[in-house]
Design a protein around this motif. Structure first.
Motif, short mmCIF file in Angstrom:
data_model
loop_
_atom_site.label_atom_id
_atom_site.label_comp_id
_atom_site.label_asym_id
_atom_site.label_seq_id
_atom_site.Cartn_x
_atom_site.Cartn_y
_atom_site.Cartn_z
N PRO A 1 0.55 -1.25 0.06
CA PRO A 1 -0.32 0.42 -0.31
C PRO A 1 1.06 1.18 0.17
CG PRO A 1 -0.14 -1.03 2.14
CD PRO A 1 1.33 -2.22 0.91
N VAL A 2 0.26 2.17 -0.38
CA VAL A 2 1.29 3.29 -0.91
C VAL A 2 0.87 4.73 -0.03
CG1 VAL A 2 1.62 5.06 -2.55
CG2 VAL A 2 1.46 2.44 -3.05
N ILE A 3 1.66 5.18 0.86
CA ILE A 3 0.95 6.97 0.65
C ILE A 3 2.02 7.39 0.07
CG2 ILE A 3 1.42 8.37 3.32
CD1 ILE A 3 1.18 5.69 4.39
N GLU B 1 -9.28 9.79 7.42
CA GLU B 1 -8.45 8.13 7.64
C GLU B 1 -7.31 8.40 6.72
OE1 GLU B 1 -10.81 4.96 7.92
OE2 GLU B 1 -12.10 5.94 8.05
N SER B 2 -7.60 9.82 6.05
CA SER B 2 -6.36 10.37 4.67
C SER B 2 -6.26 8.91 3.83
CB SER B 2 -4.57 9.75 5.54
OG SER B 2 -4.49 10.78 5.96
N ARG B 3 -7.34 8.58 3.75
CA ARG B 3 -7.74 7.26 1.97
C ARG B 3 -7.69 8.46 1.17
NH1 ARG B 3 -12.30 3.49 4.05
NH2 ARG B 3 -12.80 5.31 4.51
N ILE B 4 -7.32 8.31 -0.51
CA ILE B 4 -8.03 9.19 -1.25
C ILE B 4 -8.78 8.64 -2.03
CG2 ILE B 4 -6.76 10.07 -3.66
CD1 ILE B 4 -3.76 10.16 -2.73
N SER C 1 -15.37 9.55 -8.17
CA SER C 1 -17.20 8.79 -7.70
C SER C 1 -16.85 8.81 -6.39
CB SER C 1 -16.93 7.14 -8.37
OG SER C 1 -16.29 6.17 -7.40
N GLY C 2 -16.39 8.55 -5.77
CA GLY C 2 -16.40 9.95 -4.24
C GLY C 2 -16.02 8.72 -3.21
N LYS C 3 -15.61 7.36 -3.60
CA LYS C 3 -15.60 6.11 -2.83
C LYS C 3 -13.48 6.47 -3.11
CE LYS C 3 -19.23 3.52 -4.39
NZ LYS C 3 -19.44 2.62 -5.20
N PRO C 4 -13.44 5.68 -1.38
CA PRO C 4 -11.54 5.27 -1.23
C PRO C 4 -11.02 4.43 -2.19
CG PRO C 4 -12.86 5.42 0.70
CD PRO C 4 -13.84 5.71 -0.87
N ILE C 5 -9.68 5.31 -2.60
CA ILE C 5 -8.63 4.35 -3.61
C ILE C 5 -8.42 2.62 -2.70
CG2 ILE C 5 -7.32 3.71 -5.07
CD1 ILE C 5 -7.86 7.52 -6.51
N PRO C 6 -8.48 1.53 -2.79
CA PRO C 6 -8.24 0.73 -2.19
C PRO C 6 -6.80 0.70 -2.47
CG PRO C 6 -10.01 -0.78 -2.81
CD PRO C 6 -9.57 1.00 -3.97
N GLY C 7 -5.82 1.09 -0.87
CA GLY C 7 -4.15 0.89 -0.76
C GLY C 7 -3.85 2.50 -1.05
N LEU C 8 -4.20 3.81 -0.96
CA LEU C 8 -3.84 4.25 -1.43
C LEU C 8 -4.05 5.62 -0.82
CD1 LEU C 8 -2.66 5.99 -3.57
CD2 LEU C 8 -3.84 7.09 -4.95
N PHE C 9 -3.27 6.78 0.03
CA PHE C 9 -2.92 7.47 1.47
C PHE C 9 -2.09 8.57 0.82
CE2 PHE C 9 -3.20 2.44 1.90
CZ PHE C 9 -4.58 3.11 3.21
N VAL D 1 -2.12 10.17 11.02
CA VAL D 1 -3.26 8.76 10.49
C VAL D 1 -2.87 8.05 9.32
CG1 VAL D 1 -5.22 9.61 9.78
CG2 VAL D 1 -4.60 11.04 11.08
N SER D 2 -2.32 8.65 8.54
CA SER D 2 -2.09 7.64 6.70
C SER D 2 -0.78 6.92 7.22
CB SER D 2 -0.99 8.48 5.93
OG SER D 2 -0.04 9.02 6.81
N GLY D 3 -0.12 6.57 8.02
CA GLY D 3 0.25 5.75 8.91
C GLY D 3 -0.78 4.61 9.76
#
Length: 579
Positions: free
Chosen positions: A187-189, A405-408, A412-420, A449-451
């Motif tokens: 996963p990427v921050i 939660e620092s999720r990007i 469409s307004g949804k978090p991209i899994p694995g990306l912060f 938070v992202s960590g």
């Protein structure tokens, strides 16, 4: 080795990395610069915190709620209550974390523009951004040597692509380093900073604020919106990209008044009582108003040069800053009101009246420009520090849209899994205008938070993969279990031992090497040839060129730990000064 990938080695990335390690995870930090730290090292005023122990010790009645209201007022119509709540609600914890984990002195508390309470923390010496960032940086690099299985740091590594799986989740990055393209999984921050120095061909600055494109900037040349562009290319949503902060007080170098990159005059200079005076020697603004307001009044006033003046009391309160600015030729000291008036080209009576008018405001608490917070009366018979100011590109409030939660967030307004995201690359945290002291705070708070979020995501993905062999998360677990495809010469390893002295040189010998293409300096009796190091210096070339052929010991020791030379520039040491 399952790992979290942090892209960017400034304070946000470092805070994220340390948090991942605290949660028991492993971390890979990729930074495109030869030296990490980013713009965080340049922060000069301090880090905000509400309800901290230093505030309580000083009798300051502050709270996260009061800080929330101040921040929301500054953010105006673009206020994101959820993000402001995180920023302000976790601010005291951020300050205490820095004090307890890294042993930092943050006991001095000042009031900056737009704050109803003094809450900007710093120590007794040096720029707080540099102290806070270097403390984290040195700890992380030490860990990369002592525990390389858990911590990897790769510099001069430019991330060129976010790797996704078939479901659209981010599972790693591609990056270029040492002339090769490598892949790392996890996963990427993104902690890549802003775009206030984006003068590239696909400039976000030019696209969203073309009228600011020609202004000078306080940002390093690395601030080109890399993280924004990477995430936008895979469908991330951006927010408020037109919100670019122009800081009112960039220092004008008399030797290079048109330089594109300016050194910032800390807002703390006004916080301790500094006044802004135009070329007629008069005030024109509440010096402690929001940054965008003060900048607007400078442009509206238009009577240049505009100078920032500190009296004796203010100079003593922030003595280290003044000494540093004077040493760099960006500020002057005058030992009397008459000498100050001569610098302005005005009769002494003009400045005397300015001070008298200001003292009336102090006594009556009624100021014609609306100032509410004062640091005492001014005397004409005093000493002063003075510098010429100009508005400068400083901070980009806009960026990638994140949740609490620092999720990007995608389009469409949804978090991209694995990306912060954390730090300046994350938009919406500060709304239309950032308060001074909240940049370092945003880095630490959202870095942590992202960590936390990335660590939790990694744990969930790995656990689910064990139960769902063959599924998407199983594939992700296979990806994140790998380390980087190849180590590089720039990966963190034991710092090379400093080169032994190869000779002795007189100061006259050193003085001959005073040009950009042949530059020597003396530090603590050692002679350094810094010609090759010059373009890699995190503080820019000018900071070294100023001391070309000279003894730079005092200035160096004001800013650096003794470990800096053997760790980052051991090959620069060529000998020592003859007794």
């Amino acid at each position: 080795m399952a790992q979290v990938i942090v892209v960017g080695g400034g304070l946000a990335g470092l805070s994220a990395a340390h948090t991942v390690l605290e949660r028991g995870g492993n971390v890979l930090v990729l930074d495109k610069q030869p030296f990490m730290g980013g713009n965080s090292t340049k922060a000069t005023s301090g880090i905000n915190g509400a309800g901290t122990q230093p505030q309580q010790d000083a009798g300051i009645a502050d709270s996260a709620r009061i800080f929330f209201e101040d921040t929301k007022k500054s953010a105006r119509e673009l206020a994101r209550d959820d993000l402001i709540q995180v920023l302000t609600g976790r601010s005291a914890d951020a300050v205490h974390w820095l004090q307890s984990k890294f042993g930092l002195d943050l006991t001095k508390v000042a009031r900056l523009g737009g704050h109803s309470q003094p809450r900007t923390h710093r120590g007794g010496a040096q720029f707080p951004g540099m102290v806070i960032t270097y403390a984290q940086l040195e700890r992380l690099e030490d860990l990369s040597v002592s525990d390389p299985e858990r911590v990897k740091v790769i510099k001069k590594a430019r991330v060129t692509k976010l790797v996704k799986d078939s479901s659209g989740a981010v599972v790693g990055v591609e990056y270029e380093c040492g002339g090769k393209t490598e892949t790392a999984y996890g996963p990427v921050i993104l902690a890549t900073g802003g775009y206030a120095a984006d003068f590239t061909g696909d400039s976000l600055l030019k696209k969203y604020r073309p009228e600011y494109y020609e202004l000078p900037t306080t940002n390093g040349e690395h601030s080109t919106g890399d993280g924004h562009k990477l995430a936008l290319s895979i469908g991330a949503s951006a927010i408020d990209l037109e919100k670019v902060q122009v800081h009112p007080t960039g220092l004008v170098d008399p030797k290079e008044p048109d330089a594109k990159v300016k050194f910032l005059a800390a807002e703390a200079l006004r916080g301790v009582g500094g006044l802004l005076l135009d070329n007629t020697g008069k005030r024109f603004v509440d010096e402690l108003q929001h940054r965008d307001y003060v900048t607007g009044k400078m442009w509206e006033n238009g009577k240049y040069p505009i100078r920032l003046v500190l009296n004796g009391k203010a100079s003593k309160d922030i003595e280290w800053h003044c000494k540093h600015y004077v040493g760099r030729g960006l500020m002057k000291r005058f030992d009397s009101g008459e000498a100050l008036a001569k610098e302005f080209g005005l009769a002494p009576e003009v400045l005397r009246k300015t001070f008298e008018d200001y003292n009336v405001s102090v006594r009556t608490q009624k100021d014609p420009f609306g100032k509410k917070f004062f640091q005492g009366e001014w005397k004409f018979d005093d000493f002063f520090h003075v510098a010429v100011m100009t508005p400068v590109l400083h901070y980009t409030m806009g960026g990638l849209e994140i949740d609490a939660e620092s999720r990007i967030i995608d389009q469409s307004g949804k978090p991209i899994p694995g990306l912060f995201a954390a730090g300046e690359v994350a938009g919406g945290v500060h709304g239309a205008n950032r308060l001074g002291g909240s940049s370092l705070l945003g880095c630490v708070v959202f870095g942590r938070v992202s960590g936390d979020s990335a660590s939790a995501y990694l744990l969930q993905a790995t656990s689910a993969a064990v139960q769902k062999a063959g599924g998407r998360l199983s594939a992700l677990a296979g990806h994140i279990s790998g380390s980087t495809a190849a180590s590089t010469p720039d990966s963190a390893a034991a710092a090379p031992v400093g080169k032994s002295a190869s000779g002795e040189y007189t100061l006259a010998d050193v003085a001959k090497h005073n040009k950009k293409d042949d530059i020597w300096v003396v530090i603590d009796g050692q002679v350094l040839d810094v010609t090759k190091f010059l373009p890699d210096h995190p503080g820019g070339e000018k900071a070294i060129i100023l001391y070309a052929g000279r003894d730079a010991t005092e200035e160096f020791n004001m800013l650096h730990d003794p470990k800096v030379i053997p760790r980052y520039a051991p090959d620069a040491v060529i000998g020592k000064v003859k007794a």
